[in-house]
Motif scaffolding. Structure first.
Motif, PDB file in Angstrom:
ATOM      1  N   ASP A  30       0.849  -1.192   0.000  1.00 25.05           N
ATOM      2  CA  ASP A  30       0.000   0.000   0.000  1.00 25.05           C
ATOM      3  C   ASP A  30       0.885   1.243   0.000  1.00 25.05           C
ATOM      4  O   ASP A  30       1.077   1.877   1.019  1.00 25.05           O
ATOM      5  CB  ASP A  30      -0.909  -0.029   1.220  1.00 25.05           C
ATOM      6  N   ASP A  31       1.471   1.541  -1.139  1.00 24.88           N
ATOM      7  CA  ASP A  31       2.385   2.667  -1.285  1.00 24.88           C
ATOM      8  C   ASP A  31       1.976   3.461  -2.518  1.00 24.88           C
ATOM      9  O   ASP A  31       1.989   2.944  -3.627  1.00 24.88           O
ATOM     10  CB  ASP A  31       3.817   2.148  -1.438  1.00 24.88           C
ATOM     11  N   THR A  32       1.585   4.709  -2.300  1.00 27.58           N
ATOM     12  CA  THR A  32       1.216   5.581  -3.405  1.00 27.58           C
ATOM     13  C   THR A  32       2.158   6.776  -3.379  1.00 27.58           C
ATOM     14  O   THR A  32       2.366   7.384  -2.334  1.00 27.58           O
ATOM     15  CB  THR A  32      -0.239   6.059  -3.269  1.00 27.58           C
ATOM     16  N   GLU A  33       2.725   7.097  -4.535  1.00 26.15           N
ATOM     17  CA  GLU A  33       3.683   8.196  -4.639  1.00 26.15           C
ATOM     18  C   GLU A  33       3.102   9.279  -5.525  1.00 26.15           C
ATOM     19  O   GLU A  33       2.515   9.004  -6.572  1.00 26.15           O
ATOM     20  CB  GLU A  33       4.992   7.687  -5.233  1.00 26.15           C
ATOM     21  N   PHE A  34       3.271  10.544  -5.104  1.00 30.46           N
ATOM     22  CA  PHE A  34       2.803  11.697  -5.867  1.00 30.46           C
ATOM     23  C   PHE A  34       3.966  12.660  -6.075  1.00 30.46           C
ATOM     24  O   PHE A  34       4.813  12.808  -5.202  1.00 30.46           O
ATOM     25  CB  PHE A  34       1.686  12.428  -5.110  1.00 30.46           C
ATOM     26  N   GLN A  35       3.968  13.330  -7.235  1.00 31.28           N
ATOM     27  CA  GLN A  35       5.013  14.312  -7.477  1.00 31.28           C
ATOM     28  C   GLN A  35       4.452  15.519  -8.217  1.00 31.28           C
ATOM     29  O   GLN A  35       3.383  15.464  -8.820  1.00 31.28           O
ATOM     30  CB  GLN A  35       6.178  13.706  -8.242  1.00 31.28           C
TER      31      GLN A  35
END
Length: 102
Positions: A73-78
């Motif tokens: 459960d890992d969500t990355e935003f940039q």
């Protein structure tokens, strides 16, 4: 924005590994514990929608392929102007303006 004094408290949610993005490792816990402190909701989908309105994009890694749900459960935003140590760039992060034609 989360005040600097709270960064350590929320490090579990916002690690600055690469310096140009942030991760949410436990979306359920994040929605339950963090969102209500800063927003009028605890809905992760609403938070993601708000991020999109400000130009943040979800990072999809090649090994995920974009179609397969990741195992962790890992969500990355940039965002192009969200860079560690470059606080002056944050003023360039603005809500998108939509043109309504009549």
């Amino acid at each position: 924005m989360i005040p600097a004094s709270n960064v350590v408290t929320f490090y579990f949610f916002f690690p600055w590994q690469s310096g140009n993005s942030f991760h949410v490792f436990d979306q359920g816990r994040f929605a339950k514990e963090v969102l209500p402190k800063y927003f009028k909701h605890n809905n992760m989908a609403s938070f993601v929608r708000q991020l999109n309105m400000y130009g943040f994009r979800k990072v999809v890694h090649i090994e995920q392929g974009g179609l397969v749900k990741p195992e962790k459960d890992d969500t990355e935003f940039q965002h192009a102007y969200f860079i560690r140590g470059q606080e002056l760039l944050l003023e360039n992060i603005k809500r998108k303006v939509t043109n309504v034609s009549i």
